[in-house]
Design an enzyme around this catalytic site. Structure first.
Site, PDB file in Angstrom:
ATOM      1  N   SER A 153      46.488  43.180  33.635  1.00 24.06           N
ATOM      2  CA  SER A 153      45.098  42.862  33.962  1.00 24.06           C
ATOM      3  C   SER A 153      44.086  43.702  33.203  1.00 24.06           C
ATOM      4  O   SER A 153      42.919  43.351  33.115  1.00 24.06           O
ATOM      5  CB  SER A 153      44.862  43.035  35.456  1.00 24.06           C
ATOM      6  N   HIS A 196      41.748  32.824  45.397  1.00 23.75           N
ATOM      7  CA  HIS A 196      40.565  33.634  45.640  1.00 23.75           C
ATOM      8  C   HIS A 196      39.373  32.807  46.089  1.00 23.75           C
ATOM      9  O   HIS A 196      38.318  33.347  46.403  1.00 23.75           O
ATOM     10  CB  HIS A 196      40.163  34.394  44.355  1.00 23.75           C
ATOM     11  N   CYS A 227      41.344  38.045  39.320  1.00 23.91           N
ATOM     12  CA  CYS A 227      41.813  36.675  39.551  1.00 23.91           C
ATOM     13  C   CYS A 227      42.392  36.094  38.260  1.00 23.91           C
ATOM     14  O   CYS A 227      41.716  35.990  37.241  1.00 23.91           O
ATOM     15  CB  CYS A 227      40.641  35.811  40.029  1.00 23.91           C
TER      16      CYS A 227
END
Lengths: 371, 610
Positions: B319, B362, B375
């Site tokens: 991420s 989400h 996300c």
């Protein structure tokens, strides 16, 4: 090719040839000694000795080629040869192979060629041709013309940098000029001018070259640089004493660090092992060798031949003088080898070729032109 | 005198000149030979016997290395070696036997050393038989070597690293130069040490001084006297590192027992305050030649202690890469802050489903939320729209896929995949699915911790990509500028702060400083499949994901970037965040109030997939 008839063979300056071969043999023997470490090890640098023998063979072959052609033809190629040499010298500066900081070689395939070697011949032949033309002593104009011509290749060689060869070319030419003789007024002027101009040359020298001259005056000042060579060389020679330490018995400990013990300082090794007696014998060999060249110059049937022989005389003379002087510590260290004694491929071949020129002149001294 | 015809005769004066010259030559040199060989021969012969002059090289001291506060991390100490000068030695075999007796060395090995050295060492130079003599052996030899001509104690500089493994990856080590290095560098002689790794290798020319020369006179017994220094040795230059030893030690302790890397740097100068790769090795082992068994042990260790994970460890960034993809989207005009995506927990591409780490999804997220909540679906969509070519070009321009240029050898460039690369590497076409994987920092994308540090530093310092520097006094070197508008840059930094405030990096929160971060998880299982390596299948540890944390902290005008990577550490927030927190506690002092943040279940959920 002109046929070689019996008269030519008879007229060959045989003593000269035999002396050259004798000195070469001494050199090879000395290299054998200089090459060996005898510290319980096999001879480790033997390749120098082997190679030198091969070079000698090449030299003799080249000499044979030189002898075959009548030397009078050399006069015809003097100018073309001179210009080709100049071109090659410029070429080598532009494109040559650099070996340890000096551009001296042109590579032709796997063969390396030094134009500076060719320059010796070019200057010798052209100088002999020009100076032999007339018999009266040199005046100003002719003197400047000849010296100017010689300066071009000499300077190109010095730039390479190869001070030794450049110096040799110039000295050879000066020798030829002296041989021809200088007219009275010119001689007197030079007598005054040269001592005045010589110090000016000081400013042209590179720092390391100045250092060498200063070292000569006081070797102890630079005991590990150039002075080191001189000190060690003197110790080696001196310790040979009257009879020398014997073949292969020189300790050489003083010279072991000197790569030049094969080349420029070969005489020091010889002197250590053969002593005063051996050195004088070698000196006598050299003197007789020079005298044989002199006799050819004296008996030559034409002035061109005489001047050629004289040029060769000076070529060898200066080398012997400078190299021995350097090794004996009475001249600055300049990279000039001792003919036939120092190791060197191209030098050996050139030396034999020059002997060939003298032989050529000697053998044709009774042959008259067919008119 | 008859007039000479022009073509017939040689010039008379010239001929006389030649004769005079030969005569002069003969006289001159005969006299000189006489003077040297007969008149002074005795003296010279004595000189040759008694006093042989030898030139001996004097070692120069290698430069020292200190940390930023002046504590030594690499020094040179004198060490004593035993050399044999062949020329002075009367009976080599007996002498070697004696040396073996004194030092406890194996006689056969000594003979072997002697034979090898003979080829390289001149007869009048000491051939080193035994290095690093013990003081007992030294005392013994000093007392007895007078009876054994040729033996000589040689003092040499030996490199020592007081901190050992703590600084090994930065400093590397020196060891004896090999044949190739001796060939390449004429200033080196047999037995000299040269840098082989780390700064010792890259700064070799700076650290190594120039040898001196002395002339010694040696008598027939090999005794030296009349030493005369001709050339003074020039000591090498010293280095002050930017590394703070205390911080380095703290960071290494945090990783203790795990494999991973921690990078701490100042974003405004590019200076590295800590650069830790664990596990490490003791570089002192290498200085005197590492024994074969020790070397095998290090080389074959599955944890790879030799590898510097900060520069040579390549991992999918997970991420953390989303920061870059978001930057690309903003810069290339594909998104604005307001653009939202509805995340339902997965994203359909053709007949394949790409999952978000949060099973339930989400819901609606804008860019800020997407970054804070990490996300995946948002970035799948963004990556799809941009395409791999754009991501590749943008990442390269931002300093990924290229080395950082830090002064350490063998740095790896990492990998930002492209169509061409895949064609060349696998002979296959690039697929859209692979673009989606790359957008969330998985798949083929590989980065090093140092590259991440440089990137985060650039986000903070106004977009300048600075060369990470290990040297305290080196001015910052700007390598490039991020292709990112200031406004967007500040936005990304804000989202990192938000991530600490209420996202996956909440453990870093402290009231007295502005801290931002981004966690990441690099999947390992896929890598194993991709590499077709199954030998580690029985080790669950191997299956665990790598944990990333890219963070920065600001307090009182001081700013730092802290990057943590823990191999197989699971989730970034759980393992890496406490480590980064400890680093900030050192940099900013402990936070006021409570010293440990209680882990609360909400965060746990957040971190479950990241």
């Amino acid at each position: 090719m002109s046929p070689i008839d019996r008269r030519l063979i008879v007229s060959v300056n045989w003593p000269l040839l035999i002396l050259a071969l004798a000195i070469f043999a001494v050199g090879v023997l000395n290299l054998y000694s200089a090459s060996g470490f005898r510290m319980g090890e096999e001879v480790s640098l033997q390749s120098f000795f082997n190679k030198q023998i091969i070079w000698g063979g090449c030299g003799l072959f080249a000499m044979l080629l030189v002898v075959l052609v009548d030397y009078k033809h050399l006069g015809n190629v003097a100018w073309p040869l001179f210009f080709v040499t100049i071109l090659l010298l410029i070429l080598v500066l532009l494109t040559g192979r650099t070996v340890s900081g000096a551009r001296r070689w042109i590579e032709i395939g796997s063969f390396n060629f030094q134009p500076s070697e060719l320059a010796k011949f070019a200057v010798l032949i052209l100088g002999a041709k020009l100076l032999a033309k007339r018999s009266e002593k040199l005046g100003w104009i002719e003197l400047f013309a000849v010296v100017g011509l010689g300066l071009v290749p000499a300077l190109l060689v010095v730039v390479e940098p190869d001070l030794g060869t450049g110096l040799n070319i110039l000295l050879l030419l000066c020798g030829l000029i002296l041989y021809r003789g200088i007219s009275g007024p010119v001689f007197k002027s030079l007598l005054v001018a040269v001592p005045v101009l010589l110090p000016c040359g000081w400013f042209v020298l590179k720092p390391y070259q100045k250092q060498r001259i200063l070292t000569l005056l006081d070797p102890e000042k630079d005991p590990l640089g150039t002075g080191y060579h001189i000190i060690q060389s003197r110790i080696a020679i001196g310790s040979g004493q009257m009879w020398g330490k014997g073949f292969l018995e020189g300790t050489q400990s003083q010279l072991r660090y000197l790569p030049e013990k094969h080349t420029d300082f070969a005489l020091a090794v010889f002197a250590e092992e053969w002593g005063f007696v051996g050195c004088i014998a070698l000196l006598v060999l050299f003197c007789f060798f020079l005298l044989q060249i002199y006799s050819t110059a004296r008996t030559s049937k034409d002035r061109f031949g005489s001047f050629l022989a004289a040029g060769v005389f000076f070529y060898f003379f200066w080398q012997i003088l400078i190299n021995m002087g350097m090794v004996l510590g009475i001249m600055p260290v300049v990279g000039i080898p001792l003919p036939f004694i120092s190791y060197g491929g191209s030098a050996t071949i050139v030396n034999f070729c020059l002997v060939g020129i003298v032989v050529n002149v000697s053998m044709r001294r009774f042959v008259f032109k067919k008119s | 005198m008859r007039f000479e015809s022009e073509t017939q005769h040689a010039p008379r004066s010239g001929l006389i000149l030649l004769q005079v010259m030969v005569f002069g030559l003969f006289c001159l040199f005969t006299l000189r030979f006489w003077y040297l060989q007969v008149h002074k021969g005795e003296q010279f012969a004595q000189k040759a016997l008694d006093n042989q002059m030898r030139q001996v090289l004097i070692d120069s001291a290698r430069g020292r290395v200190w940390d930023s506060t002046g504590r030594p991390v690499a020094v040179s100490e004198p060490s004593f070696a035993l050399g044999l000068v062949r020329e002075d030695c009367e009976d080599v075999e007996a002498t070697l036997a004696k040396v073996a007796q004194w030092t406890g060395a194996d006689p056969a090995a000594l003979m072997e050393t002697f034979k090898r050295g003979k080829k390289r060492v001149k007869p009048f130079e000491p051939l080193i038989l035994v290095t690093d003599l013990s003081y007992e052996a030294l005392a013994h030899i000093e007392a007895n070597d007078i009876f054994w001509p040729g033996l000589e104690i040689v003092v040499r500089q030996k490199r020592h690293y007081p901190e050992g493994s703590l600084m090994a990856h930065i400093l590397g080590y020196v060891a004896e130069a090999n044949e190739e290095e001796l060939e390449k560098n004429q200033a080196l002689s047999l037995g000299d040490s040269v840098g082989k790794q780390g700064l010792e290798l890259t700064m070799e020319n700076w650290l190594r001084g120039a040898k001196g020369k002395k002339q010694v006179e040696v008598d027939a017994l090999g005794r030296q006297h009349n030493e005369q220094v001709i050339v003074e040795p020039a000591a090498g230059n010293n280095i002050a590192l930017s590394i703070d030893l205390d911080l380095q030690r703290l960071a290494a302790g945090l990783l203790d027992g795990q494999a991973g890397a921690i990078v701490v740097l100042e974003p405004d100068s590019g200076k590295l305050l800590a650069l830790v790769s664990q596990p490490a090795y003791d570089n002192n082992l290498f200085v005197l030649g590492v024994p074969q068994d020790k070397w095998s042990e290090l080389r074959d260790n599955p944890m790879h202690p030799i590898q510097n994970r900060t520069t040579q460890g390549l991992y999918p960034p997970g991420s953390v890469f989303k920061l870059l993809v978001a930057a690309a989207g903003l810069s290339e005009g594909f998104i604005t802050y307001k653009d939202g995506v509805v995340c339902s927990g997965s994203y359909q591409l053709g007949n394949r489903k790409f999952h978000c780490w949060k099973k339930g999804g989400h819901g609606y997220v804008d860019l800020r939320q997407a970054l804070v909540q990490s996300c995946d679906v948002y970035f799948y969509k963004l990556g799809e729209r941009m395409g791999m070519d754009r991501i590749n070009a943008y990442a390269k321009a931002s300093g990924f896929g290229v080395p950082t240029g830090v002064d350490l050898p063998h740095e790896k460039a990492g990998l930002i995949p492209s169509r061409e690369w895949k064609k060349k590497r696998f002979g296959e076409a690039w697929t859209r699915g692979e673009t989606l994987n790359a957008s969330i920092g998985q798949g083929y994308v590989l980065v090093s911790p140092l590259q991440v540090a440089r990137y985060v530093g650039a986000l903070l310092n106004g977009g300048k990509l600075l060369k990470p520097s290990l040297l305290r006094d080196e001015p910052p070197e700007i390598q490039g500028v991020l292709p990112l508008a200031d406004e967007h840059r500040r936005f990304l930094v804000e989202t990192m702060v938000d991530t600490v405030q209420g996202g996956t990096a909440r453990r870093l929160l402290r009231p007295d400083a502005r801290v931002g971060g981004k966690t990441g998880t690099a999947q390992v299982v896929k890598l194993i499949n991709a590499d077709q390596r199954r030998k580690a299948a029985d080790m669950p540890y191997k299956y665990r994901d790598h944990a990333w944390l890219a963070s920065f902290g600001e307090k009182d005008g001081k700013r730092y970037v802290v990057i943590v990577l823990v191999e197989h550490g699971g989730h970034g927030g759980e393992v890496a965040a406490p480590m980064a927190k400890a680093v900030y506690d050192y940099l900013f002092g402990p936070p006021p109030g409570k010293t440990a943040v209680q882990a609360d279940p909400v965060i746990h959920q957040l971190e479950a997939g990241d």
